[in-house]
Design a protein around this motif. Structure first.
Motif, PDB file in Angstrom:
ATOM      1  N   ALA A 112      -5.203   3.566 -11.208  1.00 22.90           N
ATOM      2  CA  ALA A 112      -4.459   4.585 -10.464  1.00 22.90           C
ATOM      3  C   ALA A 112      -5.405   5.478  -9.669  1.00 22.90           C
ATOM      4  O   ALA A 112      -5.160   5.767  -8.487  1.00 22.90           O
ATOM      5  N   VAL A 113      -6.484   5.904 -10.303  1.00 24.80           N
ATOM      6  CA  VAL A 113      -7.475   6.747  -9.614  1.00 24.80           C
ATOM      7  C   VAL A 113      -8.139   5.964  -8.484  1.00 24.80           C
ATOM      8  O   VAL A 113      -8.303   6.468  -7.363  1.00 24.80           O
ATOM      9  N   GLY A 114      -8.518   4.723  -8.768  1.00 20.42           N
ATOM     10  CA  GLY A 114      -9.161   3.900  -7.764  1.00 20.42           C
ATOM     11  C   GLY A 114      -8.266   3.639  -6.561  1.00 20.42           C
ATOM     12  O   GLY A 114      -8.713   3.700  -5.415  1.00 20.42           O
ATOM     13  N   CYS A 115      -6.982   3.372  -6.837  1.00 16.78           N
ATOM     14  CA  CYS A 115      -6.022   3.134  -5.758  1.00 16.78           C
ATOM     15  C   CYS A 115      -5.871   4.379  -4.885  1.00 16.78           C
ATOM     16  O   CYS A 115      -5.842   4.278  -3.647  1.00 16.78           O
ATOM     17  N   THR A 116      -5.812   5.542  -5.514  1.00 15.32           N
ATOM     18  CA  THR A 116      -5.681   6.797  -4.769  1.00 15.32           C
ATOM     19  C   THR A 116      -6.888   7.033  -3.868  1.00 15.32           C
ATOM     20  O   THR A 116      -6.739   7.374  -2.682  1.00 15.32           O
ATOM     21  N   VAL A 117      -8.066   6.829  -4.421  1.00 13.93           N
ATOM     22  CA  VAL A 117      -9.298   7.050  -3.658  1.00 13.93           C
ATOM     23  C   VAL A 117      -9.399   6.073  -2.486  1.00 13.93           C
ATOM     24  O   VAL A 117      -9.721   6.469  -1.352  1.00 13.93           O
ATOM     25  N   VAL A 118      -9.119   4.808  -2.736  1.00 15.75           N
ATOM     26  CA  VAL A 118      -9.219   3.791  -1.681  1.00 15.75           C
ATOM     27  C   VAL A 118      -8.214   4.063  -0.562  1.00 15.75           C
ATOM     28  O   VAL A 118      -8.553   3.986   0.633  1.00 15.75           O
ATOM     29  N   CYS A 119      -6.990   4.388  -0.934  1.00 19.56           N
ATOM     30  CA  CYS A 119      -5.959   4.649   0.080  1.00 19.56           C
ATOM     31  C   CYS A 119      -6.295   5.883   0.917  1.00 19.56           C
ATOM     32  O   CYS A 119      -6.109   5.877   2.140  1.00 19.56           O
ATOM     33  N   LEU A 120      -6.779   6.928   0.266  1.00 20.46           N
ATOM     34  CA  LEU A 120      -7.140   8.137   1.007  1.00 20.46           C
ATOM     35  C   LEU A 120      -8.361   7.901   1.900  1.00 20.46           C
ATOM     36  O   LEU A 120      -8.439   8.424   3.013  1.00 20.46           O
ATOM     37  N   PHE A 121      -9.295   7.112   1.409  1.00 19.95           N
ATOM     38  CA  PHE A 121     -10.474   6.785   2.212  1.00 19.95           C
ATOM     39  C   PHE A 121     -10.061   6.028   3.465  1.00 19.95           C
ATOM     40  O   PHE A 121     -10.513   6.341   4.581  1.00 19.95           O
ATOM     41  N   ALA A 122      -9.177   5.045   3.291  1.00 20.16           N
ATOM     42  CA  ALA A 122      -8.693   4.270   4.441  1.00 20.16           C
ATOM     43  C   ALA A 122      -7.905   5.159   5.400  1.00 20.16           C
ATOM     44  O   ALA A 122      -8.025   5.033   6.625  1.00 20.16           O
ATOM     45  N   ALA A 123      -7.096   6.075   4.852  1.00 19.42           N
ATOM     46  CA  ALA A 123      -6.302   6.977   5.697  1.00 19.42           C
ATOM     47  C   ALA A 123      -7.210   7.902   6.506  1.00 19.42           C
ATOM     48  O   ALA A 123      -6.959   8.168   7.689  1.00 19.42           O
ATOM     49  N   CYS A 124      -8.268   8.384   5.876  1.00 20.38           N
ATOM     50  CA  CYS A 124      -9.200   9.282   6.574  1.00 20.38           C
ATOM     51  C   CYS A 124      -9.899   8.563   7.725  1.00 20.38           C
ATOM     52  O   CYS A 124     -10.162   9.160   8.783  1.00 20.38           O
ATOM     53  N   ILE A 125     -10.201   7.294   7.530  1.00 24.05           N
ATOM     54  CA  ILE A 125     -10.844   6.519   8.589  1.00 24.05           C
ATOM     55  C   ILE A 125      -9.883   6.280   9.745  1.00 24.05           C
ATOM     56  O   ILE A 125     -10.253   6.374  10.922  1.00 24.05           O
ATOM     57  N   ARG A 126      -8.612   5.998   9.402  1.00 26.08           N
ATOM     58  CA  ARG A 126      -7.629   5.653  10.420  1.00 26.08           C
ATOM     59  C   ARG A 126      -7.003   6.866  11.102  1.00 26.08           C
ATOM     60  O   ARG A 126      -6.445   6.755  12.190  1.00 26.08           O
ATOM     61  N   PHE A 127      -7.104   8.031  10.503  1.00 30.25           N
ATOM     62  CA  PHE A 127      -6.426   9.216  11.034  1.00 30.25           C
ATOM     63  C   PHE A 127      -6.951   9.572  12.429  1.00 30.25           C
ATOM     64  O   PHE A 127      -8.132   9.859  12.609  1.00 30.25           O
ATOM     65  N   GLY A 128      -6.067   9.542  13.406  1.00 32.14           N
ATOM     66  CA  GLY A 128      -6.433   9.903  14.769  1.00 32.14           C
ATOM     67  C   GLY A 128      -7.266   8.869  15.494  1.00 32.14           C
ATOM     68  O   GLY A 128      -7.711   9.117  16.624  1.00 32.14           O
ATOM     69  N   GLN A 129      -7.471   7.708  14.874  1.00 27.56           N
ATOM     70  CA  GLN A 129      -8.332   6.696  15.486  1.00 27.56           C
ATOM     71  C   GLN A 129      -7.754   6.174  16.793  1.00 27.56           C
ATOM     72  O   GLN A 129      -8.484   6.017  17.774  1.00 27.56           O
ATOM     73  N   ALA A 130      -6.449   5.928  16.811  1.00 27.75           N
ATOM     74  CA  ALA A 130      -5.811   5.416  18.026  1.00 27.75           C
ATOM     75  C   ALA A 130      -5.876   6.439  19.157  1.00 27.75           C
ATOM     76  O   ALA A 130      -6.088   6.092  20.320  1.00 27.75           O
ATOM     77  N   GLU A 131      -5.725   7.716  18.820  1.00 25.25           N
ATOM     78  CA  GLU A 131      -5.742   8.771  19.842  1.00 25.25           C
ATOM     79  C   GLU A 131      -7.138   9.033  20.394  1.00 25.25           C
ATOM     80  O   GLU A 131      -7.291   9.534  21.504  1.00 25.25           O
ATOM     81  N   ARG A 132      -8.155   8.690  19.614  1.00 25.42           N
ATOM     82  CA  ARG A 132      -9.530   8.934  20.058  1.00 25.42           C
ATOM     83  C   ARG A 132     -10.051   7.842  20.990  1.00 25.42           C
ATOM     84  O   ARG A 132     -11.134   7.980  21.555  1.00 25.42           O
ATOM     85  N   ARG A 133      -9.302   6.749  21.141  1.00 20.81           N
ATOM     86  CA  ARG A 133      -9.760   5.655  21.989  1.00 20.81           C
ATOM     87  C   ARG A 133      -9.721   6.037  23.460  1.00 20.81           C
ATOM     88  O   ARG A 133      -8.847   6.734  23.896  1.00 20.81           O
TER      89      ARG A 133
END
Length: 256
Positions: free
Chosen positions: A235-256
């Motif tokens: 559960a902890v690992g899933c939370t960390v991985v999902c948040l890490f992926a979300a942080c990478i993807r956040f605003g990525q499309a708009e920054r192109r």
């Protein structure tokens, strides 16, 4: 800007978005149905569960299986679309704050919204139980601590699921598709809690907690215990991985 300052700004946006009203509707439907069908609780005594316990746990099970996860899905999409509407996310990304921090701030608001809805769900139990007691001439009221305990367990267990839904909303640009994937992922949870790999599917965590409590209260239904290992690390690992992926993807499309 500090984390708290950013959170304050997000709260103002949330109040204007109307999300809070959406959170009230599922709670109202759950308890309205429970009160209307309160007499059904007298027909399941063969399972070894009292009417008052069944009134309480069946409502929380229905809420934990679909209503609560669905509300989180809707909240994630609305939070993301609040920024994408009128290209507001470009203004956020122009601030002297990292995209990862902005992402985590918005996720914290998502958790706050989930907590508010759980508060509504818990609070609404008491007038609902009182009304059902009056209609059926039977005391459906349980101790306050029993209700708070179950609500707290369901909420805490929903955090990995919320992280997954947040990752979906941030990563998928089309809101309808994002919502569809999130909603579709909820349905299998009722089946997966009976498998050996339930701990690998965060969407079944809240329902599993409610189902486990149901088996504790019903003496003739057997046990439905779950092991904390490997549940907690996964559960902890899933939370960390999902948040890490979300942080990478956040605003990525708009920054192109």
């Amino acid at each position: 800007m500090s984390f708290l300052s950013l959170a304050g700004v997000e709260l103002k946006k949330t109040r204007r978005s109307g999300i809070l009203w959406i959170l009230v509707i599922p709670v109202f439907l759950i308890w309205l149905t429970a009160v209307i069908n309160a007499d059904i609780n007298f027909t399941i005594r063969n399972e070894g569960i009292s009417p008052e316990n069944n009134f309480f746990i069946q409502s929380f099970m229905g809420y934990a299986w679909f209503m609560f996860p669905a509300s989180i899905v809707i909240s994630t999409v609305m939070l993301v679309q609040t920024e994408r509407k009128n290209k507001g996310i470009l203004k956020m990304l122009a601030l002297p704050v990292s995209a990862a921090r902005l992402c985590l701030v918005k996720f914290s608001i998502l958790l706050l919204l989930a907590a508010v809805q759980m508060f509504f769900m818990t609070l609404a139990y008491f007038p609902s139980a009182a009304i059902a007691s009056r209609i059926q001439d039977y005391n459906f009221m349980l101790p306050v601590m029993d209700i708070l305990r179950e609500a707290g367990i369901i909420y805490i267990s929903s955090i990995p699921m919320a992280a997954f839904f947040w990752m979906l909303a941030v990563s998928i640009q089309t809101p309808i598709f994002s919502m569809g994937v999130g909603m579709a992922s909820i349905v299998p949870s009722v089946l997966l809690i009976n498998t050996k790999i339930w701990f690998a599917y965060p969407m079944c965590y809240p329902f599993l907690m409610a189902a486990s409590r149901m088996h504790e209260l019903a003496s003739n239904m057997g046990t439905f215990a779950f092991e904390l290992m490997p549940f907690i690390p996964v559960a902890v690992g899933c939370t960390v991985v999902c948040l890490f992926a979300a942080c990478i993807r956040f605003g990525q499309a708009e920054r192109r």
